[in-house]
Design a protein around this motif. Sequence first.
Motif, PDB file in Angstrom:
ATOM      1  N   ASP A 147       0.849  -1.184   0.000  1.00 39.62           N
ATOM      2  CA  ASP A 147       0.000   0.000   0.000  1.00 39.62           C
ATOM      3  C   ASP A 147       0.888   1.238   0.000  1.00 39.62           C
ATOM      4  O   ASP A 147       1.718   1.419   0.901  1.00 39.62           O
ATOM      5  CB  ASP A 147      -0.910   0.016   1.230  1.00 39.62           C
ATOM      6  N   THR A 148       0.713   2.071  -1.007  1.00 45.62           N
ATOM      7  CA  THR A 148       1.530   3.269  -1.158  1.00 45.62           C
ATOM      8  C   THR A 148       0.654   4.500  -1.023  1.00 45.62           C
ATOM      9  O   THR A 148      -0.336   4.640  -1.737  1.00 45.62           O
ATOM     10  CB  THR A 148       2.221   3.288  -2.535  1.00 45.62           C
ATOM     11  N   ALA A 149       1.001   5.370  -0.100  1.00 45.82           N
ATOM     12  CA  ALA A 149       0.281   6.623   0.065  1.00 45.82           C
ATOM     13  C   ALA A 149       1.023   7.734  -0.669  1.00 45.82           C
ATOM     14  O   ALA A 149       2.220   7.618  -0.962  1.00 45.82           O
ATOM     15  CB  ALA A 149       0.141   6.969   1.548  1.00 45.82           C
ATOM     16  N   LEU A 150       0.316   8.809  -0.961  1.00 44.37           N
ATOM     17  CA  LEU A 150       0.886   9.916  -1.722  1.00 44.37           C
ATOM     18  C   LEU A 150       1.009  11.151  -0.838  1.00 44.37           C
ATOM     19  O   LEU A 150       0.031  11.585  -0.232  1.00 44.37           O
ATOM     20  CB  LEU A 150       0.001  10.233  -2.931  1.00 44.37           C
ATOM     21  N   LYS A 151       2.208  11.673  -0.752  1.00 47.22           N
ATOM     22  CA  LYS A 151       2.421  12.935  -0.055  1.00 47.22           C
ATOM     23  C   LYS A 151       2.473  14.033  -1.111  1.00 47.22           C
ATOM     24  O   LYS A 151       3.300  13.980  -2.029  1.00 47.22           O
ATOM     25  CB  LYS A 151       3.731  12.902   0.742  1.00 47.22           C
ATOM     26  N   TRP A 152       1.585  15.011  -0.990  1.00 51.13           N
ATOM     27  CA  TRP A 152       1.521  16.065  -2.003  1.00 51.13           C
ATOM     28  C   TRP A 152       2.857  16.815  -2.050  1.00 51.13           C
ATOM     29  O   TRP A 152       3.433  17.134  -1.015  1.00 51.13           O
ATOM     30  CB  TRP A 152       0.397  17.056  -1.655  1.00 51.13           C
ATOM     31  N   PRO A 153       3.383  17.105  -3.258  1.00 46.64           N
ATOM     32  CA  PRO A 153       2.797  16.735  -4.544  1.00 46.64           C
ATOM     33  C   PRO A 153       3.412  15.506  -5.194  1.00 46.64           C
ATOM     34  O   PRO A 153       2.886  15.026  -6.183  1.00 46.64           O
ATOM     35  CB  PRO A 153       3.113  17.970  -5.395  1.00 46.64           C
ATOM     36  N   ASP A 155       5.703  12.680  -3.469  1.00 47.40           N
ATOM     37  CA  ASP A 155       6.405  11.631  -2.737  1.00 47.40           C
ATOM     38  C   ASP A 155       5.549  10.371  -2.623  1.00 47.40           C
ATOM     39  O   ASP A 155       4.317  10.449  -2.493  1.00 47.40           O
ATOM     40  CB  ASP A 155       6.772  12.098  -1.323  1.00 47.40           C
ATOM     41  N   LEU A 156       6.220   9.216  -2.641  1.00 47.07           N
ATOM     42  CA  LEU A 156       5.564   7.921  -2.492  1.00 47.07           C
ATOM     43  C   LEU A 156       5.927   7.378  -1.118  1.00 47.07           C
ATOM     44  O   LEU A 156       7.111   7.189  -0.809  1.00 47.07           O
ATOM     45  CB  LEU A 156       6.039   6.959  -3.583  1.00 47.07           C
ATOM     46  N   LEU A 157       4.915   7.131  -0.284  1.00 41.47           N
ATOM     47  CA  LEU A 157       5.143   6.725   1.095  1.00 41.47           C
ATOM     48  C   LEU A 157       4.722   5.285   1.327  1.00 41.47           C
ATOM     49  O   LEU A 157       3.687   4.842   0.831  1.00 41.47           O
ATOM     50  CB  LEU A 157       4.358   7.638   2.054  1.00 41.47           C
ATOM     51  N   VAL A 158       5.520   4.564   2.094  1.00 44.16           N
ATOM     52  CA  VAL A 158       5.171   3.208   2.519  1.00 44.16           C
ATOM     53  C   VAL A 158       5.299   3.154   4.036  1.00 44.16           C
ATOM     54  O   VAL A 158       5.884   4.041   4.668  1.00 44.16           O
ATOM     55  CB  VAL A 158       6.082   2.148   1.869  1.00 44.16           C
ATOM     56  N   THR A 159       4.769   2.092   4.628  1.00 46.42           N
ATOM     57  CA  THR A 159       4.847   1.922   6.084  1.00 46.42           C
ATOM     58  C   THR A 159       5.880   0.856   6.422  1.00 46.42           C
ATOM     59  O   THR A 159       5.805  -0.273   5.926  1.00 46.42           O
ATOM     60  CB  THR A 159       3.481   1.526   6.657  1.00 46.42           C
ATOM     61  N   VAL A 160       6.848   1.242   7.242  1.00 47.38           N
ATOM     62  CA  VAL A 160       7.906   0.327   7.680  1.00 47.38           C
ATOM     63  C   VAL A 160       7.889   0.299   9.203  1.00 47.38           C
ATOM     64  O   VAL A 160       8.139   1.325   9.851  1.00 47.38           O
ATOM     65  CB  VAL A 160       9.293   0.773   7.166  1.00 47.38           C
ATOM     66  N   GLU A 161       7.536  -0.866   9.770  1.00 44.59           N
ATOM     67  CA  GLU A 161       7.466  -1.025  11.221  1.00 44.59           C
ATOM     68  C   GLU A 161       6.600   0.060  11.849  1.00 44.59           C
ATOM     69  O   GLU A 161       6.956   0.656  12.882  1.00 44.59           O
ATOM     70  CB  GLU A 161       8.870  -1.030  11.831  1.00 44.59           C
ATOM     71  N   GLY A 162       5.461   0.303  11.241  1.00 44.62           N
ATOM     72  CA  GLY A 162       4.498   1.255  11.767  1.00 44.62           C
ATOM     73  C   GLY A 162       4.825   2.709  11.530  1.00 44.62           C
ATOM     74  O   GLY A 162       4.094   3.600  11.964  1.00 44.62           O
ATOM     75  N   ALA A 255      -7.107  12.315  -4.212  1.00 49.94           N
ATOM     76  CA  ALA A 255      -7.498  12.726  -2.861  1.00 49.94           C
ATOM     77  C   ALA A 255      -7.681  11.515  -1.945  1.00 49.94           C
ATOM     78  O   ALA A 255      -7.307  11.551  -0.775  1.00 49.94           O
ATOM     79  CB  ALA A 255      -8.781  13.544  -2.912  1.00 49.94           C
ATOM     80  N   ALA A 256      -8.231  10.431  -2.494  1.00 51.94           N
ATOM     81  CA  ALA A 256      -8.464   9.233  -1.686  1.00 51.94           C
ATOM     82  C   ALA A 256      -7.160   8.599  -1.216  1.00 51.94           C
ATOM     83  O   ALA A 256      -7.111   7.983  -0.148  1.00 51.94           O
ATOM     84  CB  ALA A 256      -9.277   8.215  -2.480  1.00 51.94           C
ATOM     85  N   GLY A 257      -6.095   8.749  -2.003  1.00 49.45           N
ATOM     86  CA  GLY A 257      -4.822   8.131  -1.643  1.00 49.45           C
ATOM     87  C   GLY A 257      -3.798   9.093  -1.081  1.00 49.45           C
ATOM     88  O   GLY A 257      -2.641   8.704  -0.860  1.00 49.45           O
ATOM     89  N   CYS A 258      -4.193  10.341  -0.843  1.00 47.06           N
ATOM     90  CA  CYS A 258      -3.247  11.370  -0.408  1.00 47.06           C
ATOM     91  C   CYS A 258      -3.134  11.390   1.119  1.00 47.06           C
ATOM     92  O   CYS A 258      -4.093  11.725   1.817  1.00 47.06           O
ATOM     93  CB  CYS A 258      -3.678  12.737  -0.923  1.00 47.06           C
ATOM     94  N   ALA A 259      -1.950  11.066   1.618  1.00 48.24           N
ATOM     95  CA  ALA A 259      -1.719  11.040   3.060  1.00 48.24           C
ATOM     96  C   ALA A 259      -1.623  12.438   3.657  1.00 48.24           C
ATOM     97  O   ALA A 259      -1.662  12.598   4.878  1.00 48.24           O
ATOM     98  CB  ALA A 259      -0.434  10.271   3.358  1.00 48.24           C
TER      99      ALA A 259
END
Length: 311
Positions: A147-153, A155-162, A255-259
């Motif tokens: 699951d990859t979240a988007l940081k505007w405008p 960046d691609l974010l992932v979760t590592v150890e919470g 918008a739905a995927g933007c962290a």
Amino acid sequence: MTPRDASDDSSDLPSDLPSDLPSDVPGGNRWSDLDRPPLNVASLRRALVRDGGLWTSLDVVPATGSTNTDLAARADELPEGAVLVAEEQSSGRGRLDRRWSAPARSGLFFSVLLKPGPAVPVERWGWLPLLTGVAVATGLSRSAGVDTALKWPNDLLVTVEGEERKAGGILAERAGSVAVDGGGGGVVVGIGINVTLRADELPVPGAGSLALAGAVSTDRDTVLRAVLRSLEQWYGDWRAAEGDPVASRLQETYAAGCATLGRKVRAELPGDRSITGEAVAVDGDGRLVLATGEGVQEPVGAGDVVHLRGA
């Protein structure tokens, strides 16, 4: 991917490997680091370059300074849909001219040439970095199970150890000849994704990778195919809608995927100015709308956004 011993039988290795890859391991054996095999260029071309499709060429080079710079230099002579991939970048760039570097074959470092005009008005081209973010996130979900979240405008974010970590970024730049009316030319979109980067290889504490995020697959061929196919689909829909972010469903999907939305952030703007507020929307021009403590909603079109903890 589980490493194999160097003495293992290699008869099952593909025979159509590119011959211009670096021999940067003992004995010059390109397959000694089996955690990070080279990309299979012939297979990628068969899968992605086809008549009637967006991708018109795909080239992989052993190393370069920046795929964006290289592709931009040839923007006028190349057709739309050219793809340039580097197994290693020495001068990769992010926004605000930040450097991007990683060990050879530890990630995907590539650029694509897009020429949306005249179907899409130039004022809507600013959606391309956000469109690319949606496409990459979709491709990574399908191919790596991450699951990859988007940081505007960009960046691609992932979760590592919470913890939220940056595993990739996007840089879009105008390229090629521009007409007097502002039309013409194209956009080179550069994408960098950390795939197998290990914890001891992270350039900064806030970085991450697909492997560290628990990816079900870190096969770079598979990931690259999925990302480019997703980008082809999203770009085609957006272009068919003449760049309308509503009609193409791009605005709602982003918008739905933007962290960033729903969080307190600080936007650091050109001219040493900053704004702090809650990110409440992405408007029709792709700008981030901040609700400030003074009760003002201010759109931000360019700048560096910092997610503030505790929000």
